[in-house]
Structures are given as structure tokens and as C-alpha cells.
Design a protein around this motif. Structure first.
Motif, PDB file in Angstrom:
ATOM      1  N   GLU A 155       0.948  -1.341   0.076  1.00 29.08           N
ATOM      2  CA  GLU A 155       0.139   0.059   0.082  1.00 29.08           C
ATOM      3  C   GLU A 155       0.715   1.197   0.168  1.00 29.08           C
ATOM      4  OE1 GLU A 155      -3.845   1.787   2.144  1.00 29.08           O
ATOM      5  OE2 GLU A 155      -2.735   0.005   3.066  1.00 29.08           O
ATOM      6  N   THR A 156       0.614   2.342  -0.852  1.00 31.37           N
ATOM      7  CA  THR A 156       1.125   3.382  -0.946  1.00 31.37           C
ATOM      8  C   THR A 156       0.212   4.528  -0.634  1.00 31.37           C
ATOM      9  OG1 THR A 156       0.883   3.923  -3.260  1.00 31.37           O
ATOM     10  CG2 THR A 156       3.203   2.343  -2.389  1.00 31.37           C
ATOM     11  N   GLY A 157       0.807   5.979  -0.472  1.00 34.68           N
ATOM     12  CA  GLY A 157       0.052   6.801  -0.279  1.00 34.68           C
ATOM     13  C   GLY A 157       0.755   8.202  -0.193  1.00 34.68           C
ATOM     14  N   ASN A 158       0.224   9.231   0.632  1.00 32.21           N
ATOM     15  CA  ASN A 158       0.892  10.419   0.402  1.00 32.21           C
ATOM     16  C   ASN A 158       0.079  11.443   1.318  1.00 32.21           C
ATOM     17  OD1 ASN A 158       2.179  13.003  -0.545  1.00 32.21           O
ATOM     18  ND2 ASN A 158       2.141  12.415  -2.652  1.00 32.21           N
ATOM     19  N   TRP A 159       0.899  12.420   1.869  1.00 32.10           N
ATOM     20  CA  TRP A 159       0.273  13.349   2.733  1.00 32.10           C
ATOM     21  C   TRP A 159      -0.872  14.221   2.033  1.00 32.10           C
ATOM     22  CZ3 TRP A 159       5.927  14.132   2.886  1.00 32.10           C
ATOM     23  CH2 TRP A 159       6.550  13.455   3.847  1.00 32.10           C
ATOM     24  N   SER A 160      -0.511  14.558   0.847  1.00 27.00           N
ATOM     25  CA  SER A 160      -1.647  15.589   0.104  1.00 27.00           C
ATOM     26  C   SER A 160      -0.977  15.321  -1.244  1.00 27.00           C
ATOM     27  CB  SER A 160      -1.528  16.935   0.748  1.00 27.00           C
ATOM     28  OG  SER A 160      -1.980  17.788  -0.416  1.00 27.00           O
ATOM     29  N   GLN A 161      -1.759  14.687  -2.309  1.00 32.92           N
ATOM     30  CA  GLN A 161      -1.713  14.776  -3.548  1.00 32.92           C
ATOM     31  C   GLN A 161      -1.683  16.050  -4.173  1.00 32.92           C
ATOM     32  OE1 GLN A 161      -0.468  12.770  -5.899  1.00 32.92           O
ATOM     33  NE2 GLN A 161      -0.340  10.925  -4.339  1.00 32.92           N
ATOM     34  N   ARG A 162      -2.262  17.072  -3.606  1.00 31.70           N
ATOM     35  CA  ARG A 162      -2.347  18.450  -4.011  1.00 31.70           C
ATOM     36  C   ARG A 162      -0.804  19.198  -3.978  1.00 31.70           C
ATOM     37  NH1 ARG A 162      -6.095  23.421  -1.968  1.00 31.70           N
ATOM     38  NH2 ARG A 162      -5.059  25.208  -3.123  1.00 31.70           N
ATOM     39  N   HIS A 163      -0.335  18.874  -2.760  1.00 34.87           N
ATOM     40  CA  HIS A 163       0.830  19.776  -2.454  1.00 34.87           C
ATOM     41  C   HIS A 163       1.991  18.915  -2.620  1.00 34.87           C
ATOM     42  CE1 HIS A 163      -1.245  22.950  -0.632  1.00 34.87           C
ATOM     43  NE2 HIS A 163      -2.185  22.102   0.013  1.00 34.87           N
ATOM     44  N   TYR A 164       2.048  17.579  -2.567  1.00 34.76           N
ATOM     45  CA  TYR A 164       3.113  16.421  -2.825  1.00 34.76           C
ATOM     46  C   TYR A 164       2.959  15.723  -4.054  1.00 34.76           C
ATOM     47  CZ  TYR A 164       4.235  18.686   1.807  1.00 34.76           C
ATOM     48  OH  TYR A 164       4.407  19.313   2.885  1.00 34.76           O
ATOM     49  N   PRO A 165       2.434  16.041  -5.228  1.00 29.41           N
ATOM     50  CA  PRO A 165       2.372  15.146  -6.084  1.00 29.41           C
ATOM     51  C   PRO A 165       3.432  14.274  -6.827  1.00 29.41           C
ATOM     52  CG  PRO A 165       2.555  17.291  -7.079  1.00 29.41           C
ATOM     53  CD  PRO A 165       2.550  17.406  -5.721  1.00 29.41           C
ATOM     54  N   TYR A 166       4.885  14.737  -6.260  1.00 22.88           N
ATOM     55  CA  TYR A 166       5.857  13.937  -6.810  1.00 22.88           C
ATOM     56  C   TYR A 166       6.503  13.142  -5.646  1.00 22.88           C
ATOM     57  CZ  TYR A 166       7.738  17.734  -4.052  1.00 22.88           C
ATOM     58  OH  TYR A 166       7.798  18.679  -3.013  1.00 22.88           O
ATOM     59  N   ARG A 167       5.765  12.992  -4.570  1.00 22.65           N
ATOM     60  CA  ARG A 167       6.245  12.340  -3.438  1.00 22.65           C
ATOM     61  C   ARG A 167       5.312  11.105  -3.173  1.00 22.65           C
ATOM     62  NH1 ARG A 167       9.810  13.013   0.734  1.00 22.65           N
ATOM     63  NH2 ARG A 167      10.072  15.266   0.501  1.00 22.65           N
ATOM     64  N   LEU A 168       6.143   9.977  -2.665  1.00 16.80           N
ATOM     65  CA  LEU A 168       5.465   8.910  -2.213  1.00 16.80           C
ATOM     66  C   LEU A 168       5.754   8.363  -0.863  1.00 16.80           C
ATOM     67  CD1 LEU A 168       2.989   6.960  -3.980  1.00 16.80           C
ATOM     68  CD2 LEU A 168       4.774   5.352  -4.398  1.00 16.80           C
ATOM     69  N   LEU A 169       4.904   7.476  -0.352  1.00 16.24           N
ATOM     70  CA  LEU A 169       5.173   7.048   0.994  1.00 16.24           C
ATOM     71  C   LEU A 169       4.805   5.559   0.978  1.00 16.24           C
ATOM     72  CD1 LEU A 169       3.584   9.741   3.187  1.00 16.24           C
ATOM     73  CD2 LEU A 169       6.050   9.497   2.750  1.00 16.24           C
ATOM     74  N   SER A 170       5.653   4.621   1.479  1.00 19.02           N
ATOM     75  CA  SER A 170       5.092   3.416   1.763  1.00 19.02           C
ATOM     76  C   SER A 170       5.950   2.609   2.822  1.00 19.02           C
ATOM     77  CB  SER A 170       5.767   2.399   0.087  1.00 19.02           C
ATOM     78  OG  SER A 170       7.130   2.238   0.359  1.00 19.02           O
ATOM     79  N   HIS A 171       5.615   1.316   3.170  1.00 14.60           N
ATOM     80  CA  HIS A 171       6.025   0.478   4.302  1.00 14.60           C
ATOM     81  C   HIS A 171       6.940  -0.722   3.590  1.00 14.60           C
ATOM     82  CE1 HIS A 171       2.914   1.890   7.376  1.00 14.60           C
ATOM     83  NE2 HIS A 171       4.269   2.772   7.502  1.00 14.60           N
ATOM     84  N   GLN A 172       6.975  -0.770   2.329  1.00  9.81           N
ATOM     85  CA  GLN A 172       8.120  -1.756   1.673  1.00  9.81           C
ATOM     86  C   GLN A 172       8.529  -1.137   0.392  1.00  9.81           C
ATOM     87  OE1 GLN A 172       6.162  -5.545  -0.146  1.00  9.81           O
ATOM     88  NE2 GLN A 172       7.254  -6.505   1.824  1.00  9.81           N
ATOM     89  N   ILE A 173       9.655  -1.603   0.268  1.00 13.97           N
ATOM     90  CA  ILE A 173      10.577  -1.136  -1.112  1.00 13.97           C
ATOM     91  C   ILE A 173      11.287  -2.209  -1.408  1.00 13.97           C
ATOM     92  CG2 ILE A 173      10.338   1.437  -0.750  1.00 13.97           C
ATOM     93  CD1 ILE A 173      13.356   1.168   0.007  1.00 13.97           C
ATOM     94  N   ARG A 174      11.495  -2.286  -2.817  1.00 16.34           N
ATOM     95  CA  ARG A 174      12.485  -3.011  -3.339  1.00 16.34           C
ATOM     96  C   ARG A 174      13.569  -2.107  -3.798  1.00 16.34           C
ATOM     97  NH1 ARG A 174       9.873  -5.959  -6.875  1.00 16.34           N
ATOM     98  NH2 ARG A 174      10.028  -8.057  -5.831  1.00 16.34           N
ATOM     99  N   VAL A 175      14.956  -2.484  -3.406  1.00 14.37           N
ATOM    100  CA  VAL A 175      16.113  -1.463  -3.863  1.00 14.37           C
ATOM    101  C   VAL A 175      16.683  -2.099  -5.258  1.00 14.37           C
ATOM    102  CG1 VAL A 175      18.110  -0.742  -3.119  1.00 14.37           C
ATOM    103  CG2 VAL A 175      16.560  -1.196  -1.536  1.00 14.37           C
TER     104      VAL A 175
END
Length: 256
Positions: free
Chosen positions: A89-109
């Protein structure tokens, strides 16, 4: 036509550890996990709200913003840049203010990539100005100020407020550069560039008796020159010369 895949970036210090994970006491080393899936060591439960300084993996798709909110201090170069794939699951604090940022609890490097784009497309020229030009010029700027504080203060005011016949005012050029950095999603790049220039002035003047005001003058000249290098392919000389303070070093201008 298939949409081009999004590339997501995370920046770390030279050791490859996400700085905020280190500060939280749960260091995540991207250099040691290339090709692997990494779970957040202490995932928060209130999605998309920070419960700590390291609640999520934070990544950006606009590389010029990757140096924002990293926790890396003091600002230094080089850094390391990693491409990652967000999982789950991924999300963001605000798509309006941070459209280029993403948050997640799991990544593949995925891989380590060239870090220079984090400072913008002209980053190598920017670093050349900071590392090779500013050290010597900072000493001269400070000496010029302390040799004639009143005269230099007047000239600096004229430059900041009025500019000259061939360039705009310094304050106008500064505000324009900041606006363009925001438009190109390079606000973090510009902030980092300014701090690197500031640090270089500190190093250059460390063993001198330059006054506080002379140092402040050198800071303003150094950051202007570095930011001009960042935007050298975007602005005409009328703006670039305003950022660089062209005329402030000229004996003819001083006499006038």
C-alpha cells in the motif's frame, strides 16, 4: 501506448544508510540490500500521518526534490542516489501539495544511480563553481568588503534593489530563480546548492579575520554564482548577471 514507468528515488549519505532510519535507531542500509525487498523496521499504524521521524520510506519521482527531508546534516557532497520500487500500500500526505512524493512501508531496492541529477541538469558545472571558483573568490569578496564597508554596502544595496544597465536587480533575480526551481521541481536542489556554497565560504574564510558583514556579503555572492550555474541554460545574461552580481567586482563600477 504504454505509459512510461515511473522512477522513484531515495537519497542517502555516503554509507548508503537512510539517515532518518539511523536517527530512529533502526538503520536501513540500501547499499547492502540492492535487488532485495526491504520492509520498514517500525511501520506506523496511522497511514499517511507521521508517528515518528521515520514512519515510512519516503521517495520522490522528481529527482530535483530528492534531497528534501532526508535528515542528512550537515549538507555535504557527494551523496548516493538509489532507485527503488514501492511495494504494498502506498500513499501521500497530500496529492495536491506533494504530487511528486510517495510513502510506503515496503520497497525493493533496484540500483544505485548517478547522484548528480539531484542538483539539477547542470550539476557538474554547479559543483565546479562551488569547489573551484568560490574558495578564491570568497577571500576577495570578504577583503573588498572590509576594505570599504560603507562603499560596498551602498553598492550591494544598488545591486539588490536596482541592478544595472545590462542586468536586473539581485532580489528580482533571486525570486525568479526560486520560482523557476519550484516550477522545475528543483527547490531541494537549489536549497542544497546554496548550502554547499555557504559551506565553501566558511571553509575559505576559516583562517581569516573577515568581519561578520564581510562573510554575509561573501555568502550572498557565492550563492548567487552557484544558482546562476544551476539555471545557466534557462536564463538570459540579463538574469544570470544579476545573480552573479556582475559589476560589483569592477573597479570602474566602484568609481562610478
Amino acid at each position: 501506448m504504454a505509459r512510461k514507468p515511473i522512477t522513484w528515488y531515495i537519497a542517502t549519505p555516503a554509507d548508503g544508510i537512510i539517515e532518518k532510519s539511523r536517527a530512529a535507531g533502526t538503520p536501513v542500509n540500501l547499499a547492502a540490500t540492492v535487488g532485495e525487498v526491504v520492509d520498514h523496521p517500525q511501520p506506523c499504524t496511522n497511514l499517511w500521518f507521521d508517528e515518528s521521524e521515520f514512519s515510512y520510506f519516503r521517495m520522490v519521482k522528481r529527482v530535483g526534490e530528492v534531497l528534501d527531508d532526508t535528515g542528512i546534516w550537515p549538507v555535504t557532497w557527494p551523496v548516493r542516489l538509489w532507485t527503488v520500487e514501492p511495494l504494498g500500500e502506498t500513499g501521500n500526505w497530500s496529492q495536491r501539495h506533494y504530487p511528486y512524493r510517495l510513502l510506503s512501508h515496503q520497497i525493493r531496492v533496484l540500483e544505485e544511480t548517478d547522484a548528480h541529477p539531484a542538483l539539477g541538469p547542470c550539476s557538474r558545472d554547479v559543483l565546479s563553481v562551488i569547489q573551484q571558483e568560490i574558495p578564491g573568490r570568497a577571500v576577495r569578496w570578504a577583503a573588498d568588503w572590509d576594505a570599504d564597508p560603507e562603499g560596498m554596502s551602498e553598492r550591494k544595496w544598488d545591486w539588490e534593489q536596482c541592478g544595472g544597465p545590462t542586468c536586473g536587480s539581485g532580489r528580482w533575480a533571486d525570486s525568479l530563480a526560486m520560482a523557476v526551481s519550484r516550477n522545475y521541481r528543483e527547490s531541494a536542489a537549489q536549497a542544497w546548492i546554496e548550502r554547499l556554497a555557504h559551506n565553501t565560504v566558511d571553509q575559505a574564510l576559516a583562517d581569516t579575520d573577515a568581519s561578520t558583514m564581510a562573510r554575509c556579503y561573501a555568502y550572498s555572492r557565492a550563492t548567487g554564482c552557484a544558482v546562476a550555474a544551476q539555471h545557466q541554460n534557462r536564463f538570459e545574461p540579463y538574469v544570470l548577471d544579476a545573480l552573479r552580481g556582475v559589476g560589483l567586482d569592477s573597479p570602474a563600477a566602484a568609481a562610478a
